[in-house]
Write a protein that holds these residues in place. Structure first.
Motif, PDB file in Angstrom:
ATOM      1  N   ALA A   1      -9.477  17.075  -0.061  1.00  0.00           N
ATOM      2  CA  ALA A   1     -10.866  16.964   0.386  1.00  0.00           C
ATOM      3  C   ALA A   1     -11.708  16.111  -0.567  1.00  0.00           C
ATOM      4  CB  ALA A   1     -11.472  18.356   0.547  1.00  0.00           C
ATOM      5  N   LEU A   2     -11.673  16.421  -1.860  1.00  0.00           N
ATOM      6  CA  LEU A   2     -12.492  15.677  -2.825  1.00  0.00           C
ATOM      7  C   LEU A   2     -11.976  14.254  -3.038  1.00  0.00           C
ATOM      8  CD1 LEU A   2     -14.868  15.659  -4.742  1.00  0.00           C
ATOM      9  CD2 LEU A   2     -13.396  16.650  -6.521  1.00  0.00           C
ATOM     10  N   PRO A   3     -10.669  14.054  -3.311  1.00  0.00           N
ATOM     11  CA  PRO A   3     -10.186  12.672  -3.433  1.00  0.00           C
ATOM     12  C   PRO A   3     -10.419  11.863  -2.158  1.00  0.00           C
ATOM     13  CG  PRO A   3      -8.531  14.201  -4.254  1.00  0.00           C
ATOM     14  CD  PRO A   3      -9.591  15.027  -3.594  1.00  0.00           C
ATOM     15  N   GLY A   4     -10.256  12.489  -0.994  1.00  0.00           N
ATOM     16  CA  GLY A   4     -10.473  11.783   0.264  1.00  0.00           C
ATOM     17  C   GLY A   4     -11.905  11.312   0.405  1.00  0.00           C
ATOM     18  N   THR A   5     -12.860  12.152   0.020  1.00  0.00           N
ATOM     19  CA  THR A   5     -14.271  11.763   0.070  1.00  0.00           C
ATOM     20  C   THR A   5     -14.544  10.589  -0.867  1.00  0.00           C
ATOM     21  OG1 THR A   5     -14.904  14.051   0.581  1.00  0.00           O
ATOM     22  CG2 THR A   5     -16.628  12.586  -0.241  1.00  0.00           C
ATOM     23  N   ALA A   6     -13.963  10.634  -2.068  1.00  0.00           N
ATOM     24  CA  ALA A   6     -14.143   9.536  -3.024  1.00  0.00           C
ATOM     25  C   ALA A   6     -13.542   8.241  -2.486  1.00  0.00           C
ATOM     26  CB  ALA A   6     -13.508   9.906  -4.365  1.00  0.00           C
ATOM     27  N   ILE A   7     -12.377   8.321  -1.855  1.00  0.00           N
ATOM     28  CA  ILE A   7     -11.724   7.131  -1.301  1.00  0.00           C
ATOM     29  C   ILE A   7     -12.589   6.509  -0.211  1.00  0.00           C
ATOM     30  CG2 ILE A   7      -9.780   6.378   0.136  1.00  0.00           C
ATOM     31  CD1 ILE A   7      -8.050   8.367  -1.473  1.00  0.00           C
TER      32      ILE A   7
ATOM     33  N   MET B   1       0.820  -1.215   0.000  1.00  0.00           N
ATOM     34  CA  MET B   1       0.000   0.000   0.000  1.00  0.00           C
ATOM     35  C   MET B   1       0.849   1.258   0.000  1.00  0.00           C
ATOM     36  SD  MET B   1      -3.236  -0.924   2.460  1.00  0.00           S
ATOM     37  CE  MET B   1      -4.389  -2.228   1.962  1.00  0.00           C
ATOM     38  N   LEU B   2       1.955   1.233   0.755  1.00  0.00           N
ATOM     39  CA  LEU B   2       2.843   2.390   0.755  1.00  0.00           C
ATOM     40  C   LEU B   2       3.447   2.624  -0.626  1.00  0.00           C
ATOM     41  CD1 LEU B   2       4.770   2.101   4.147  1.00  0.00           C
ATOM     42  CD2 LEU B   2       3.270   3.970   3.417  1.00  0.00           C
ATOM     43  N   LEU B   3       3.853   1.555  -1.287  1.00  0.00           N
ATOM     44  CA  LEU B   3       4.447   1.680  -2.614  1.00  0.00           C
ATOM     45  C   LEU B   3       3.451   2.264  -3.601  1.00  0.00           C
ATOM     46  CD1 LEU B   3       6.927   1.120  -4.405  1.00  0.00           C
ATOM     47  CD2 LEU B   3       5.995  -1.163  -4.829  1.00  0.00           C
ATOM     48  N   PHE B   4       2.238   1.709  -3.629  1.00  0.00           N
ATOM     49  CA  PHE B   4       1.213   2.212  -4.543  1.00  0.00           C
ATOM     50  C   PHE B   4       0.779   3.628  -4.169  1.00  0.00           C
ATOM     51  CE2 PHE B   4      -3.400   2.849  -5.172  1.00  0.00           C
ATOM     52  CZ  PHE B   4      -3.422   2.923  -6.554  1.00  0.00           C
ATOM     53  N   GLY B   5       0.496   3.838  -2.872  1.00  0.00           N
ATOM     54  CA  GLY B   5      -0.033   5.122  -2.446  1.00  0.00           C
ATOM     55  C   GLY B   5       0.934   6.265  -2.623  1.00  0.00           C
TER      56      GLY B   5
ATOM     57  N   ALA C   1      -4.497   4.067  -1.498  1.00  0.00           N
ATOM     58  CA  ALA C   1      -4.489   5.507  -1.755  1.00  0.00           C
ATOM     59  C   ALA C   1      -4.564   6.288  -0.445  1.00  0.00           C
ATOM     60  CB  ALA C   1      -5.662   5.876  -2.660  1.00  0.00           C
ATOM     61  N   TRP C   2      -5.388   5.816   0.495  1.00  0.00           N
ATOM     62  CA  TRP C   2      -5.527   6.495   1.790  1.00  0.00           C
ATOM     63  C   TRP C   2      -4.213   6.411   2.576  1.00  0.00           C
ATOM     64  CZ3 TRP C   2     -10.285   5.586   5.535  1.00  0.00           C
ATOM     65  CH2 TRP C   2     -10.327   6.624   6.454  1.00  0.00           C
ATOM     66  N   VAL C   3      -3.628   5.231   2.609  1.00  0.00           N
ATOM     67  CA  VAL C   3      -2.354   5.058   3.316  1.00  0.00           C
ATOM     68  C   VAL C   3      -1.271   5.931   2.689  1.00  0.00           C
ATOM     69  CG1 VAL C   3      -0.482   3.400   3.769  1.00  0.00           C
ATOM     70  CG2 VAL C   3      -2.860   2.743   4.173  1.00  0.00           C
ATOM     71  N   GLY C   4      -1.234   5.981   1.366  1.00  0.00           N
ATOM     72  CA  GLY C   4      -0.242   6.807   0.680  1.00  0.00           C
ATOM     73  C   GLY C   4      -0.424   8.280   0.968  1.00  0.00           C
ATOM     74  N   ALA C   5      -1.685   8.725   1.057  1.00  0.00           N
ATOM     75  CA  ALA C   5      -1.945  10.132   1.360  1.00  0.00           C
ATOM     76  C   ALA C   5      -1.463  10.478   2.767  1.00  0.00           C
ATOM     77  CB  ALA C   5      -3.438  10.424   1.216  1.00  0.00           C
ATOM     78  N   ILE C   6      -1.751   9.610   3.729  1.00  0.00           N
ATOM     79  CA  ILE C   6      -1.302   9.856   5.108  1.00  0.00           C
ATOM     80  C   ILE C   6       0.227   9.937   5.149  1.00  0.00           C
ATOM     81  CG2 ILE C   6      -1.191   8.891   7.436  1.00  0.00           C
ATOM     82  CD1 ILE C   6      -3.937   7.616   6.899  1.00  0.00           C
ATOM     83  N   ALA C   7       0.887   9.004   4.448  1.00  0.00           N
ATOM     84  CA  ALA C   7       2.357   8.997   4.425  1.00  0.00           C
ATOM     85  C   ALA C   7       2.896  10.274   3.792  1.00  0.00           C
ATOM     86  CB  ALA C   7       2.862   7.772   3.669  1.00  0.00           C
ATOM     87  N   ALA C   8       2.254  10.741   2.723  1.00  0.00           N
ATOM     88  CA  ALA C   8       2.710  11.964   2.051  1.00  0.00           C
ATOM     89  C   ALA C   8       2.554  13.184   2.966  1.00  0.00           C
ATOM     90  CB  ALA C   8       1.921  12.166   0.762  1.00  0.00           C
ATOM     91  N   PHE C   9       1.406  13.276   3.648  1.00  0.00           N
ATOM     92  CA  PHE C   9       1.183  14.411   4.551  1.00  0.00           C
ATOM     93  C   PHE C   9       2.172  14.377   5.723  1.00  0.00           C
ATOM     94  CE2 PHE C   9      -3.527  14.091   3.209  1.00  0.00           C
ATOM     95  CZ  PHE C   9      -3.237  14.739   2.015  1.00  0.00           C
TER      96      PHE C   9
ATOM     97  N   ALA D   1      -1.990   7.777  11.292  1.00  0.00           N
ATOM     98  CA  ALA D   1      -1.096   6.739  10.775  1.00  0.00           C
ATOM     99  C   ALA D   1      -1.089   5.523  11.701  1.00  0.00           C
ATOM    100  CB  ALA D   1       0.316   7.297  10.623  1.00  0.00           C
ATOM    101  N   THR D   2      -1.109   5.764  13.013  1.00  0.00           N
ATOM    102  CA  THR D   2      -1.149   4.655  13.967  1.00  0.00           C
ATOM    103  C   THR D   2      -2.438   3.860  13.830  1.00  0.00           C
ATOM    104  OG1 THR D   2       0.202   5.924  15.532  1.00  0.00           O
ATOM    105  CG2 THR D   2      -1.028   4.058  16.418  1.00  0.00           C
ATOM    106  N   LEU D   3      -3.551   4.560  13.680  1.00  0.00           N
ATOM    107  CA  LEU D   3      -4.840   3.888  13.502  1.00  0.00           C
ATOM    108  C   LEU D   3      -4.860   3.091  12.196  1.00  0.00           C
ATOM    109  CD1 LEU D   3      -7.268   6.715  14.669  1.00  0.00           C
ATOM    110  CD2 LEU D   3      -6.842   4.537  15.827  1.00  0.00           C
ATOM    111  N   ALA D   4      -4.263   3.653  11.137  1.00  0.00           N
ATOM    112  CA  ALA D   4      -4.208   2.936   9.859  1.00  0.00           C
ATOM    113  C   ALA D   4      -3.428   1.634  10.001  1.00  0.00           C
ATOM    114  CB  ALA D   4      -3.570   3.820   8.787  1.00  0.00           C
ATOM    115  N   LEU D   5      -2.344   1.660  10.762  1.00  0.00           N
ATOM    116  CA  LEU D   5      -1.554   0.453  11.002  1.00  0.00           C
ATOM    117  C   LEU D   5      -2.374  -0.586  11.757  1.00  0.00           C
ATOM    118  CD1 LEU D   5       1.258  -0.802  10.617  1.00  0.00           C
ATOM    119  CD2 LEU D   5       1.905   0.160  12.825  1.00  0.00           C
TER     120      LEU D   5
END
Length: 294
Positions: A188-194, A18-22, A153-161, A274-278
């Motif tokens: 905001a919009l991509p996050g809602t779609a995810i 997920m990290l690689l893709f995100g 995508a969600w995991v990748g966004a968290i990692a990027a932020f 990020a902790t919750l995602a893990l």
């Protein structure tokens, strides 16, 4: 400890994939090849370990006793084995694409993104999504693949932020904080779609597998799923806090006089998310081994 190792293996495989893709999907801020290479190599190594563990469990053989013919049978004669082979090939090609140059952009990034999506999507064959035949089976598998990609995508966004938020102090801190604000504001919009994709595909898969309110409370799978949903709800609350409180406060701090407190608050919020995602991925690693109806 031995009983926990399969869950740890599944967790690590999901996380790295997920990290690689995100992170390839969310290229800002850019990651150097020095990060992508270890991610890809680590995921490739885990695919090999996972394959050995599956053959060993399936046939009741020690890993040392798995011969060439048995490996070929698994890799070409079983659906999970074929998915594992394709996953390994996708990651190997990605590793080769990363070797020549330190830049990960343009056509190279697009090719890497497709390969990473293929590797992550193939993990659907490791769980309940592969159970079923005909059109119903295809729909279940498709929902599983979409669910994995949306989660990646969600995991990748968290990692990027987090990468933006955790940059060191320095003269360019205000500019980097502005980059963080723009990235979180535009999400905001991509996050809602995810979130919508995760909710729809997750609900469809659970109902399609025979899940009900009774199984949600009366089975081990259901109780683990409830725990996972509680963690996801906490992530959504944090995301709402970020969107409606912390990100606007960060904008005020940037434009109306620099104040570091909103940045620190957003850092803590992202670290918690990020902790919750893990923990959610840890639940997924367990859920894939449990029968939804028993």
């Amino acid at each position: 400890m031995d009983e926990l190792s399969p869950y740890g293996l599944r967790l690590a495989l999901y996380l790295l994939s997920m990290l690689l893709f995100g992170r390839l999907l969310f290229v800002r801020p850019a990651l150097p090849r020095g990060i992508f290479l270890p991610l890809t190599a680590g995921a490739l190594a885990l695919v090999g370990v996972d394959a050995l563990a599956r053959v060993s469990s399936l046939l009741g053989l020690p890993a040392a006793d798995i011969d060439r013919d048995t490996a070929i049978w698994f890799a070409t004669g079983t659906p999970v084995g074929v998915a594992t082979t394709l996953r390994a090939l996708a990651l190997l090609l990605a590793f080769v694409l990363l070797l020549p140059t330190a830049t990960v952009r343009g056509a190279r990034r697009l090719a890497l993104l497709v390969l990473a999506a293929a590797a992550l999507g193939s993990l659907a064959w490791n769980g309940h999504a592969v159970a079923g035949d005909g059109l119903a089976g295809d729909l279940r598998l498709g929902a599983g693949i979409v669910h994995l990609l949306a989660a990646g995508a969600w995991v990748g966004a968290i990692a990027a932020f987090l990468q933006l938020a955790l940059r060191r102090q320095g003269p360019g801190l205000r500019h980097r904080t502005h980059q963080l604000w723009k990235a979180t504001h535009r999400f905001a919009l991509p996050g809602t779609a995810i979130v919508a994709l995760l909710a729809m595909t997750g609900t469809y898969s659970y109902v399609d597998l025979g899940g009900s309110l009774h199984t949600l409370t009366g089975t081990a799978h259901g109780r683990w799923l409830l725990f996972k949903l509680g963690l996801v709800a906490a992530m959504l609350l944090l995301a709402a806090l970020h969107r409606w409180r912390l990100v606007p406060a960060l904008a005020v701090a940037i434009h109306a006089g620099w104040q570091p407190r909103p940045l620190r608050s957003l850092r803590r919020g992202l670290a918690c998310e990020a902790t919750l995602a893990l923990l959610v991925l840890a639940c997924v690693a367990v859920l894939g081994t449990l029968d939804p109806r028993a």
